[in-house]
Motif scaffolding. Structure first.
Motif, mmCIF file in Angstrom:
data_model
loop_
_atom_site.group_PDB
_atom_site.id
_atom_site.type_symbol
_atom_site.label_atom_id
_atom_site.label_comp_id
_atom_site.label_asym_id
_atom_site.label_seq_id
_atom_site.Cartn_x
_atom_site.Cartn_y
_atom_site.Cartn_z
ATOM 1 N N ALA A 8 3.332 5.633 -0.129
ATOM 2 C CA ALA A 8 3.227 5.657 1.331
ATOM 3 C C ALA A 8 2.177 4.679 1.835
ATOM 4 O O ALA A 8 2.232 4.253 3.000
ATOM 5 C CB ALA A 8 2.899 7.067 1.802
ATOM 6 N N ARG A 9 1.206 4.304 0.968
ATOM 7 C CA ARG A 9 0.135 3.400 1.389
ATOM 8 C C ARG A 9 0.427 1.940 1.068
ATOM 9 O O ARG A 9 -0.423 1.067 1.279
ATOM 10 C CB ARG A 9 -1.187 3.819 0.728
ATOM 11 N N LYS A 52 -4.468 1.296 6.057
ATOM 12 C CA LYS A 52 -3.271 1.914 6.631
ATOM 13 C C LYS A 52 -3.525 3.404 6.876
ATOM 14 O O LYS A 52 -3.821 4.161 5.953
ATOM 15 C CB LYS A 52 -2.098 1.721 5.670
ATOM 16 N N ILE A 75 -2.252 6.982 7.610
ATOM 17 C CA ILE A 75 -1.001 7.747 7.508
ATOM 18 C C ILE A 75 -1.272 9.241 7.340
ATOM 19 O O ILE A 75 -0.457 9.970 6.791
ATOM 20 C CB ILE A 75 -0.152 7.244 6.327
ATOM 21 N N CYS A 85 6.755 6.951 5.977
ATOM 22 C CA CYS A 85 5.834 5.822 5.785
ATOM 23 C C CYS A 85 6.486 4.706 4.988
ATOM 24 O O CYS A 85 6.110 3.540 5.114
ATOM 25 C CB CYS A 85 4.567 6.288 5.071
ATOM 26 N N THR A 93 6.299 3.613 9.012
ATOM 27 C CA THR A 93 5.676 4.493 10.003
ATOM 28 C C THR A 93 4.206 4.716 9.660
ATOM 29 O O THR A 93 3.847 4.925 8.500
ATOM 30 C CB THR A 93 6.393 5.848 10.044
ATOM 31 N N ILE A 94 3.344 4.663 10.668
ATOM 32 C CA ILE A 94 1.913 4.915 10.495
ATOM 33 C C ILE A 94 1.459 5.890 11.573
ATOM 34 O O ILE A 94 2.257 6.331 12.412
ATOM 35 C CB ILE A 94 1.109 3.590 10.562
#
Length: 1538
Positions: free
Chosen positions: A304-305, A1413, A1415, A1423, A1427-1428
């Motif tokens: 996700a990062r 980032k 999240i 993500c 998406t953030i």
């Protein structure tokens, strides 16, 4: 072929949208039996787009399905085989479709159907007929025009099969239900499909299949790919064992097959292509293998990062990627067919990560080449090398190079034209709270506040707060004018001067109420209500009777003796004629006897009449048997007379009477009963054998006398609830008021009355009555009004009728507020709650709170309660207050209900009895047991026993449950309803026991044997009533006797003799019809009523509905056609209820409410329910479904928070108000036993306060300010009420509302239309599906689609939305801490976990992560698509219990999942322009009832705003005030004229 196809499709869609689609709740009542179908391809189209990544797509699909599952929905998903070929031009969709099917089949419990070829296949039609889904969810838009044509055909075909359709476009969800656009199937759909051959069009669509694709001049044979995949899988099976990860399998197969096929394509290319070389393609495959290894090692928290890359694949790369997508599809399809190779399919939703692949590509082609070298890590390196070595082994003679180096060529795979990494321009809202000093806030949310950052007093956000004068509920802060609340604004019948005309009107209304009450209850004795001082608890001491009381008792005895003598004389006069009538016309004679017995009060006279009736009935029965008749109804009346004599007149029976009864039993063939009654009954029975019924006494009573069996009727107070005797109250305002006027008279001091009303439309004697009849919203107004608290404390008892509305999607929170704020004893009534224990437990928790709160209030030295105690009259004895909530369950209705199914067979109208067991299935009984409220009539119990005995001849309890041997029946003369109920329960237990004993097949055969055949069609309510009228007239003319005129004259002469009675009836009818003399359809109602016909629906005015209700109760109307308007508490009992045509509103809840009208207590011995034009599967579901459980709706809104703060700050009794506010905040049904929801609501409350403080509605002490009054008056229109205030503050209305000339008070039509446009955009927001823009009628009076707001108004709305987003964003950021992160890293439905150990031994992994980032507050799955935290409103964490709909945003534009704008319906503006309700039904897709109610609400809203502005403004001639007053009059006038 294309022209007729499109011609047909245009007609199809015209038919679809000429009939109204409705935006409705899709989950009215599913519970355990109702189910619907989701078209799998429509689901794919709804969530898959070019920018969406692979795993986020599966996440969104599972969120959608989980939402339905958690709300109790039952559904199946269908993928048609033939549709697959429509995706060959879009291989990415084809790959996702195949993966989705296999994932849902393997990793979830959802039933997936892939066996149907298409919607025309016989198997699909059989499935629809047998299961009859509630509706089918289908998309109205496809990838191509061809697929869109197919979907339109699918929609039309579904409707033609009597199954409704829900569009995927525009679906939304809240805490209780899911909303969507519902297209109701109607007869015209079926008729159209018979006329248009859509099957031909569908076959034409299928003929467009192509097995060859061209990729930038490279020819690709799909058949060759399929063959190569099959060969390669056979090779791989020998290399890798079973249980291998599907991600590795698909990656290896796709790479090797793709490279082989690409090599052949390059060799066969006739001209040079700009595509990748084979070496470059091999480089891309190595990157794909490496990305899959990263998938195996990286948890979702790391993925996700990963950096968000905006770059797209270059033009050279796309042909190879598209070809690989074809390979992916064939690989998955072939693996699914390889049943002997068991693989680990857990991670089917995670086969690809395009974002990760792009990151690796960017690293190796840009960063690696520039000197940035990072270690892969030992594990990743080894697994990657293993994967690529497998590819090279399968390549055989082809050489695609080694695993390292990863890149051997310099070709760029990513475009470099745009910024590579995505950067967010928006800032994450910072959480910093303005300090609010309030004990109330501290008490409720202090623990949460302690963990949140508070701004200092010198912070710019605090020092810049809007300073306004404190709001006073009594006088406005600016103008000083008296300020009204919602109670004051309601039209009062006492307003104005009390001149003679007004007083005469009040007298007429009261007279009408008495007439209305008589239609409800008949003429009953009046109860005198006096205002005297009575002890709260009656004293126990007995006093001697006074002389007056003794004289009164003696007079009463003389009157009773006189009345008895009169009745005896009356019977002597009538007995001969009644006995003669019974002999000549048995049914008519028995009715005359029954009518006499109903009016008779003397037991001795009743006994004489019953004995006489028994004698003559026996004579008729004997004569009937001598003539060899088979009519057992005569024997039933003989036995009924015996029952009555034994049960009701036992004390009057002498020995000769008993012997007479015994002889009657012998004649009926019940020798055992005769002997048990009298020993003298024994003797020779051969002479009377021909008179017997030829069946046992128990079977006879159950099969033929079920409706006459004696019920247990309680007339004593219920010991479970003190001082309460059950009654027949119905909580509808006019009904109850009529009951009050009919039941009570008044002798009260001046200024006090017995009954008062308060509704949104009007109020009458509200605050000075002893009984207030109101609706929930209006009672809430009084409870939350700061200066009505003294009146509230006077409430001594509350009756809540239809309390199951607590679980509805509209107004549920109002019911919650009332139940938690009411402190006096109350009675909550409902016949349709499936979890009453949960409701009771919640209410008990509320009462425990009040027990503690009231003790605290009483101990408070400054409490007004303490002060009042001192002034209370000493003669009123103190009573101990109870805080116990008692649950009273009553599972039996007075009259039995029997169901029937009507059908057409060879032009004959057939009525078949429908046994409730026919609705059951073995699986339903196993999973849910028998429905709690499924009941049998006595004859249905006999039918069930007979069928069970027939199905299982060796049944162990066969003899024990034989009616003649059953314990409760054996040798019993009078079998009661309770005995029959015991028998029913034993049969139910035995049916369940059969399943336990393994007799599933016998149970299935048993229930199926009771099922009747299928049924067909009729039309709408008014149309049906009119058709009935004309059919009746036609039949009357065709069967008219030539001597009719003479008979009419003779009858007229007879009526003249009863002129007094006839005149009285005519006077009553004239008074009733006088009520609707000015109504639009008064003539039609009167014409139909003359033939005994009426109709009833929600779009009728309340006066018209009252007239129909009264005439029906009085017997003048015998047939009423109606919608669900009769479902909620309307007192219109009837003998039979007919359900005709299916509807989304015909669910188990409304079925029980409507069917409950059948069987009038005291008039009908049994109620009948008929089903016509409703398929049998739907009938089964209605009967066996339980009613829905009560669940809490989201209880808070910013407007409610403001109303609560206003009550706490301005109430006359601060301690009492504070306790009331805390009761609302702390005891929502949503948070009951849900700690996470409790904390979430506290955070919502805090940020609501922050918004109100920042916008100047509250100060920092929590005191109301500024425009609080206007906002709270329009609380039911949030968020439009806040936007309206922003328009006022910016002076936009003053710019708009300019008169025609200076000094004038008149405004032009253009100004009025612009004003309506603005108000419609705020308060008349009714969205249409995006597809509606295609099907607007070319010639129509309405504009249909509402124009956008004027530019300045739109800018103000945008500014408001920005404030809400910032404030609600802070709320989401805060409440994200409450999320269950363990679940957030699992797919919501399949529970596939992505939380393995983070990879910390790879330098490259760390490099690919974006440390900046943010999240923390969005779903980690989304993500992957970029998406953030700045995109909070697009990806809320699903475990925090918050829906984006809870944010009070006023969207200027709304889009569906496909990105199409959904237009607003311009009904309010269109009506203002043309004033035609009919035009709204034909042009604006509204039915007349909905249109009228919407316009009425809009008109009341304009009036409310005008009144508020008049109070706010100190200048009565202000242009805005005058403009709203003019608009209110104009709009109301147009509506009244309609």
């Amino acid at each position: 072929m294309s022209r007729p196809l499109h011609f047909h499709l245009c007609k199809i869609m015209l038919i679809l949208f000429l009939f109204s689609f409705r935006y409705v709740s899709l989950l009215n009542d599913f519970v355990e039996s109702e189910f619907f179908v989701i078209d799998g391809d429509s689901l794919l189209l709804k969530y898959l787009c070019k920018k969406r990544q692979y795993l986020p797509f599966f996440y969104l699909v599972e969120c959608f399905l989980l939402d339905f599952t958690q709300k109790g929905a039952k559904y199946v998903i269908v993928f048609f085989k033939d549709v697959e070929q429509m995706y060959f031009s879009y291989p990415n969709f084809l790959f996702h479709r195949t993966a989705l099917i296999q994932h849902l089949k393997c990793n979830t419990d959802i039933v997936i159907h892939t066996e149907f070829s298409n919607c025309f296949s016989p198997e699909w039609l059989i499935f629809l007929k047998e299961s009859y889904p509630y509706f089918v969810i289908i998309s109205d838009i496809g990838l191509t025009s061809l697929q869109e044509d197919y979907l339109h055909i699918f929609i039309a075909h579904t409707l033609s099969k009597k199954i409704s359709v829900v569009l995927t476009s525009g679906q939304e969800s809240d805490a209780l239900t899911v909303y969507g656009y519902y297209v109701q199937n109607v007869y015209e759909h079926r008729l159209f499909f018979q006329q248009v051959n859509c099957n031909t069009s569908y076959l034409w669509i299928l003929s467009r299949k192509n097995n060859t694709a061209y990729l930038y001049n490279l020819k690709l044979s799909l058949r060759n790919i399929q063959e190569e995949v099959c060969r390669t899988i056979l090779l791989l099976k020998h290399l890798w064992p079973e249980g291998s990860d599907i991600r590795c399998i698909v990656c290896v197969l796709t790479c090797i097959v793709g490279l082989k096929m690409y090599s052949n394509m390059l060799e066969n290319a006739k001209e040079k292509s700009e595509s990748l070389t084979l070496e470059e393609a091999a480089d891309l495959c190595r990157l794909q293998c490496l990305s899959v290894v990263f998938l195996l090692h990286l948890p979702l928290s790391q993925r996700a990062r990963i950096r968000i890359i905006n770059s797209c694949w270059t033009k050279q790369v796309l042909p190879f990627i598209i070809m690989q997508q074809h390979c992916d599809y064939f690989v998955l399809k072939q693996l699914n067919d390889e049943s002997d190779w068991k693989l680990d399919l857990t991670h089917l939703p995670d086969l690809r990560d395009n974002s990760l692949l792009k990151n690796l590509s960017h690293y190796y082609e840009i960063e690696y080449c520039s000197g940035l070298h990072f270690e892969l890590g030992k594990e990743i390196k080894c697994e990657y090398q293993y994967l690529w070595n497998t590819v090279t082994k399968l390549a055989a003679s082809c050489d695609f190079g080694d695993a390292f180096p990863v890149r051997t060529t310099s070709q760029l795979f990513l475009e470099q034209k745009q910024m590579v990494f995505k950067e967010s321009k928006e800032e994450i809202p910072s959480i910093g709270l303005i300090p609010v000093k309030s004990d109330l806030v501290e008490d409720y949310a202090g623990a949460v506040l302690a963990d949140l950052p508070i701004l200092s007093s010198n912070n710019p956000a605090v020092t810049s707060l809007i300073k306004q004068t404190e709001f006073d509920e009594l006088r406005h802060w600016h103008s000083g004018k008296p300020l009204s609340d919602d109670y004051d604004r309601t039209k009062c019948s006492n307003d104005g001067k009390k001149h003679k005309i007004y007083l005469r009107g009040i007298q007429k209304l009261q007279s009408y109420y008495r007439l209305y009450g008589r239609s409800l209850e008949g003429n009953i004795s009046k109860t005198i209500v006096t205002q005297v001082d009575v002890p709260l608890v009656p004293t126990r001491t007995k006093t001697a009777k006074s002389k007056a009381e003794i004289i009164a008792e003696e007079n009463q005895k003389r009157l009773e003796a006189k009345e008895e003598k009169k009745e005896q004389e009356q019977w002597s006069a009538l007995s001969v004629s009644i006995e003669r009538e019974i002999k000549e016309n048995f049914t008519y004679g028995i009715n005359r006897l029954e009518n006499f017995l109903k009016t008779c009060q003397s037991n001795s006279v009743k006994f004489t009449a019953e004995m006489a009736g028994l004698n003559v009935c026996l004579e008729v029965w004997k004569e009937h048997c001598r003539n060899q008749g088979i009519d057992l109804s005569i024997a039933v009346q003989v036995m009924r007379r015996i029952h009555i004599l034994l049960e009701k007149h036992k004390e009057l029976l002498k020995k000769p009477h008993v012997q007479k009864l015994s002889r009657c039993l012998k004649y009926l063939g019940f020798e055992n009963l005769a002997c048990s009654l009298s020993s003298l009954a024994q003797g020779d029975i051969t002479k009377i054998a021909k008179y017997t019924t030829e069946m046992g006494a128990a079977r006879f009573q159950l099969q033929y006398m079920g409706c006459y069996l004696f019920r247990e009727e309680r007339k004593d107070p219920d010991p479970r609830i003190q001082h309460f005797i059950p009654d027949t109250w119905q909580a509808l305002v006019n009904q109850v008021m009529g009951t009050i006027y009919n039941r009570f008279t008044k002798t009260l001091p001046h200024g006090l009355v017995v009954g008062g009303t308060f509704t949104r439309d009007y109020r009458h004697d509200t605050l000075n009555c002893q009984i207030l009849v109101t609706v929930p919203q209006c009672l809430e107004i009084l409870l939350l009004s700061p200066h009505r608290q003294d009146w509230v404390k006077r409430i001594r008892y509350v009756i809540f009728d239809e309390v199951h509305c607590l679980g509805g999607e509209i107004g549920a929170e109002v019911w919650e507020h009332l139940l938690v704020m009411i402190r006096c004893p109350f009675l909550a009534l409902s016949a349709t709650i499936s979890n009453p224990e949960h409701l009771t437990e919640w209410l008990q928790s509320v009462k425990r709170y009040w027990q503690l709160a009231e003790s605290t209030i009483e101990e408070s030295p400054g409490s007004s309660t303490t002060a009042r105690k001192c002034t209370r009259k000493q003669k009123l004895q103190k009573t101990k207050k109870s805080y116990r909530v008692r649950l009273v369950l009553h599972g039996e209705r007075y009259n039995d209900l029997e169901k029937y199914v009507c059908s057409l067979k060879d032009n004959d109208f057939i009525i078949d009895h429908y046994h409730p067991c026919a609705a059951l299935t073995v699986s339903h009984i196993e999973n849910y047991g028998l429905p709690l409220d499924i009941a049998f009539s006595p004859r249905e119990s006999i039918q069930l026993y007979d069928m069970m005995a027939k199905v299982w001849e060796e049944w162990p309890r066969l003899q024990e449950l034989d009616p003649e041997e059953f314990t409760s029946f054996k040798n019993k003369i009078v079998i009661t309803k309770a005995d029959a109920k015991n028998y029913e329960q034993e049969l139910k237990k035995e049916l369940i026991n059969w399943i336990t004993l393994g007799q599933r097949e016998k149970v299935t055969k048993n229930v199926r044997s009771m099922s009747p055949s299928e049924a067909f069609n009729i039309h709408s309510v008014e149309r049906t009533a009119i058709d009935t009228f004309y059919n009746l007239m036609k039949k009357q003319r065709s069967e008219r006797d030539p001597n009719t005129e003479k008979k009419i004259k003779s009858l007229t002469d007879k009526l003249r003799k009863t002129n007094k009675t006839l005149g009285k009836c005519l006077a009553i009818l004239m008074e009733i019809f006088h009520r609707i003399r000015s109504q639009r359809k008064s003539f039609l109602l009167r014409m139909l009523a003359q033939k005994g016909i009426g109709y009833h629906h929600a779009s009728m005015s309340y006066k018209e509905r009252q007239v129909v209700e009264m005439l029906f109760r009085m017997g003048y109307i015998r047939v009423v056609t109606a919608t669900g308007s009769l479902a909620l508490g309307i007192n219109m009992p009837c003998k039979s209820v007919v359900f005709s045509e299916d509807s989304v509103y015909l669910d188990a809840l409304n079925y029980r409410q409507m069917s409950g009208r059948a069987g009038r207590r005291g008039q009908d011995m049994i109620g009948s329910v008929f089903f016509y034009d409703i398929p049998l599967p739907k009938v089964e579901k209605l009967i066996k479904s339980n009613v829905p459980q009560l669940k809490g709706q989201f209880p808070l809104s910013i407007s409610l928070v403001l109303r609560l703060m206003l009550l706490a700050a301005k109430a006359d009794d601060k301690a009492d108000a504070r306790a009331k506010v805390l009761s609302v905040l702390k005891h929502s049904l949503l948070s009951f036993k849900q700690k996470q929801n409790t904390e979430m609501l506290k955070v919502y409350f805090i940020f609501s306060l922050q918004f109100l403080v920042k916008e100047g509605y509250l100060d920092q002490e929590g005191n109301p300010m500024g425009f609080t009054g206007l906002v709270t008056h329009l609380h039911y229109h949030e968020p439009s009420n806040f936007v309206l205030v922003s328009f006022l503050v910016k002076g936009l209305f003053h710019k708009l509302c300019q008169p025609v000339e200076n000094g004038s008070t008149v405004f032009s039509e253009d100004v009025m239309e612009q004003l309506v446009l603005v108000l419609a955009n705020l308060f008349g927001r009714r969205y249409l599906p995006a597809c509606a823009t295609k099907f607007r009628r070319t010639s129509c009076q309405s504009k249909v689609f509402l124009e956008d707001l004027p530019e300045e108004f739109a800018a103000a709305v945008h500014e408001y939305n920005c404030k809400i987003k910032k404030n609600f964003g802070c709320f989401l950021l805060t409440v994200a801490k409450l999320a269950d992160m363990e679940q957030e890293y699992q797919l919501p439905l399949s529970r596939i976990d992505f939380t393995h150990k983070e990879c910390d031994n790879s330098e490259l992994t760390s490099h690919l992560m974006n440390s900046t980032k943010s999240i923390a507050s969005v779903s980690p799955f989304t993500c992957l698509s970029g998406t953030i935290d700045q995109d909070l409103f697009d990806a809320v964490l699903h475990t925090i219990g918050v829906n984006v709909r809870n944010a009070p945003l006023c969207w200027l534009e709304k889009y569906d999942n496909q990105g199409r704008r959904m237009p607003l319906n311009a009904y309010a503006l269109d009506f203002f322009k043309h004033g035609s309700l009919i035009a709204l039904t034909t042009d604006n897709w509204l039915n007349e009832g909905d249109a009228y109610n919407l316009l009425k609400d809009f008109s009341l809203l304009i009036k409310a705003i005008g009144t508020s502005l008049g109070e706010l403004c100190d200048d009565p001639n202000d242009n805005v005030v005058l403009a709203f007053q003019q608009l209110s009059k104009s709009y109301s006038a147009k509506l009244v004229n309609k």
